[in-house]
Design an enzyme around this catalytic site. Structure first.
Site, PDB file in Angstrom:
ATOM      1  N   CYS A 121      38.083  63.303  74.514  1.00 49.67           N
ATOM      2  CA  CYS A 121      36.864  63.586  75.273  1.00 49.67           C
ATOM      3  C   CYS A 121      36.388  64.997  74.965  1.00 49.67           C
ATOM      4  O   CYS A 121      36.271  65.826  75.870  1.00 49.67           O
ATOM      5  CB  CYS A 121      37.139  63.447  76.767  1.00 49.67           C
ATOM      6  SG  CYS A 121      38.006  61.939  77.171  1.00 49.67           S
ATOM      7  N   ARG A 149      51.644  73.657  51.088  1.00 45.13           N
ATOM      8  CA  ARG A 149      50.480  72.766  51.113  1.00 45.13           C
ATOM      9  C   ARG A 149      50.247  72.071  49.771  1.00 45.13           C
ATOM     10  O   ARG A 149      50.090  70.847  49.724  1.00 45.13           O
ATOM     11  CB  ARG A 149      49.225  73.567  51.503  1.00 45.13           C
ATOM     12  CG  ARG A 149      48.011  72.695  51.802  1.00 45.13           C
ATOM     13  CD  ARG A 149      46.745  73.531  52.021  1.00 45.13           C
ATOM     14  NE  ARG A 149      46.884  74.514  53.073  1.00 45.13           N
ATOM     15  CZ  ARG A 149      46.583  74.307  54.368  1.00 45.13           C
ATOM     16  NH1 ARG A 149      46.107  73.143  54.744  1.00 45.13           N
ATOM     17  NH2 ARG A 149      46.755  75.263  55.268  1.00 45.13           N
ATOM     18  N   GLY A 185      50.620  79.591  49.068  1.00 44.96           N
ATOM     19  CA  GLY A 185      49.178  79.804  49.186  1.00 44.96           C
ATOM     20  C   GLY A 185      48.361  79.268  48.031  1.00 44.96           C
ATOM     21  O   GLY A 185      47.183  79.616  47.891  1.00 44.96           O
TER      22      GLY A 185
HETATM   23  C1  PLP Z   1      53.092  79.363  55.166  1.00 43.81           C
HETATM   24  C2  PLP Z   1      53.855  80.160  54.195  1.00 43.81           C
HETATM   25  C3  PLP Z   1      54.105  79.665  52.909  1.00 43.81           C
HETATM   26  C4  PLP Z   1      53.501  78.375  52.393  1.00 43.81           C
HETATM   27  O1  PLP Z   1      52.121  78.517  52.266  1.00 43.81           O
HETATM   28  P1  PLP Z   1      51.228  77.328  51.643  1.00 43.81           P
HETATM   29  O2  PLP Z   1      49.836  77.801  51.826  1.00 43.81           O
HETATM   30  O3  PLP Z   1      51.544  76.112  52.411  1.00 43.81           O
HETATM   31  O4  PLP Z   1      51.609  77.209  50.208  1.00 43.81           O
HETATM   32  C5  PLP Z   1      54.907  80.411  52.069  1.00 43.81           C
HETATM   33  N1  PLP Z   1      55.423  81.589  52.473  1.00 43.81           N
HETATM   34  C6  PLP Z   1      55.196  82.104  53.694  1.00 43.81           C
HETATM   35  C7  PLP Z   1      55.784  83.392  54.075  1.00 43.81           C
HETATM   36  C8  PLP Z   1      54.398  81.410  54.598  1.00 43.81           C
HETATM   37  O5  PLP Z   1      54.155  81.939  55.794  1.00 43.81           O
END
Ligand code: PLP
Length: 375
Positions: free
Chosen positions: A315, A245, A206
């Site tokens: 579309c 990400r 995250g």
């Molecule tokens: C999606 C997810 C991640 C990765 O999150 P990012 O925002 O891509 O860093 C890590 N742990 C869990 C449990 C997730 O669901």
């Protein structure tokens, strides 16, 4: 017309991953969340640098087994695991299974007992922690993810035979800056040690990615220093993170050619090959995907100032890749290079809508490729 092409810059990815690893304390383990981008080249590029991979489905487990057959999967996670999913994770000897509910823990324990095994798990906790500035919130409120803290305490104190509770997993929000992400890690770890006597704590992913200001990047050195304070405070705990990400996003681009340029009620519309069925990220997140224009010197219609909307071939009025109030001239035949397309891009796209051709894939430096592309 050349097909729209995803370009993955694996050299940049290797450099970035090494910088992330170097910014973290030695004792913090770095996992890559495969769901961000499971591209085999990316996984192989990351393999020497990361401590492991986190799979969030049986499909991702199968994929990892095919792409990196010699690598033990570090973590298996995700809501709604079936018995087949859990059995596959046990059979694959995944290092840690992240458990989302009491019922799931009991089903996993029963499966492990049948095989005469004891499986190492982390319990996913939905801890009420403040996450100011978060883009997506997965916890701290009523949530399908993880368990309330008292449930985790109860299960950790008295786990069923067949599982060994190693500690706690939390992934509470996404879009966190370094200071907030580290504060969350601190709170989760303090809680896990105090309440569950955790040996291991996985504080999730995250880390923030800012599509509106691509040059503003997550401050890994600062995060690393702050995580160092957490590991200093808890010298026996193995701390783990699992970003997706913020590791992969900058190392992917989507190249596409301008088919048409026209004007409607004072606004320019630039119609490109492909669209959000290849690159759903801007539609999913409601932003304008950053791009640069590589001119081709065509003599067809071109924008000449004022607001521009870049759309694809679908579309639907939702097929918008970017909107700008002004910008460089764009002409038919020019190549647009959309950046920040290395994560949650092709793999989250509604690829079959309208049955257009899929994109091509290439490896290299996107601007260099764009200049020779199609010639
Ligand atoms: C999606 C997810 C991640 C990765 O999150 P990012 O925002 O891509 O860093 C890590 N742990 C869990 C449990 C997730 O669901």
């Amino acid at each position: 017309m050349t097909r729209p092409t995803y370009v993955y810059d694996l050299t940049a990815l290797a450099t970035h991953a090494a910088a992330v690893r170097a910014a973290l304390p030695q004792r913090v383990e770095l996992l890559y969340a495969v769901k961000a981008n499971p591209d085999p080249g990316m996984l192989r590029t990351l393999a020497p640098t990361v401590d492991g991979f986190e799979a969030a489905s049986r499909g991702e487990l199968r994929h990892l087994a095919a792409v990196l057959p010699d690598r033990r999967v570090a973590a298996f996670a995700g809501p709604g695991k079936t018995d087949e999913d859990l059995a596959a994770a046990v059979a694959a000897d995944v290092a840690r299974i992240h458990v989302e509910s009491p019922a799931e823990l009991h089903r996993l324990a029963a499966l492990a007992r049948v095989g005469g095994r004891t499986v190492d798990v982390l319990l996913r906790v939905n801890l009420p922690v403040a996450t100011p500035g978060a883009v997506l919130v997965m916890g701290g409120q009523a949530s399908p993810f993880g368990m309330d803290p008292p449930e985790v305490v109860r299960l950790a104190a008295d786990p069923p035979v067949g599982v060994r509770v190693r500690g706690v997993h939390a992934h509470l929000a996404s879009g966190l800056d370094a200071a907030t992400a580290a504060a969350v890690a601190r709170e989760v770890t303090d809680w896990a040690v105090r309440q569950v006597r955790a040996e291991e704590v996985n504080v999730g992913g995250g880390m923030a990615v800012d599509y509106r200001h691509p040059e503003d990047r997550f401050d890994w050195p600062r995060y690393g220093r702050l995580l160092g304070e957490v590991t200093d405070a808890h010298p026996t705990v193995r701390l783990r993170i699992e970003p997706g990400r913020a590791v992969a996003v900058y190392c992917g681009s989507y190249l596409t050619e301008v088919i048409d340029v026209k004007r409607s009620q004072g606004r320019w519309f630039v119609i490109v090959a492909g669209g959000t069925h290849h690159l759903r990220t801007p539609a999913a997140k409601g932003h304008s995907q950053p791009y640069v224009v590589v001119p081709r010197g065509g003599d067809g219609p071109r924008t000449d100032g004022g607001p521009v909307t870049v759309v694809g071939q679908l579309c639907t009025p939702k097929d918008v890749l970017a909107q700008t109030s002004d910008g460089p001239t764009i002409a038919v035949g020019d190549v647009l290079v959309f950046g920040m397309a290395g994560a949650y891009a092709w793999n989250i796209s509604h690829r079959d809508f309208l049955m257009h051709d899929p994109p091509d894939f290439a490896v290299g430096e996107p601007l260099a490729l764009a200049r020779i592309w199609g010639h």
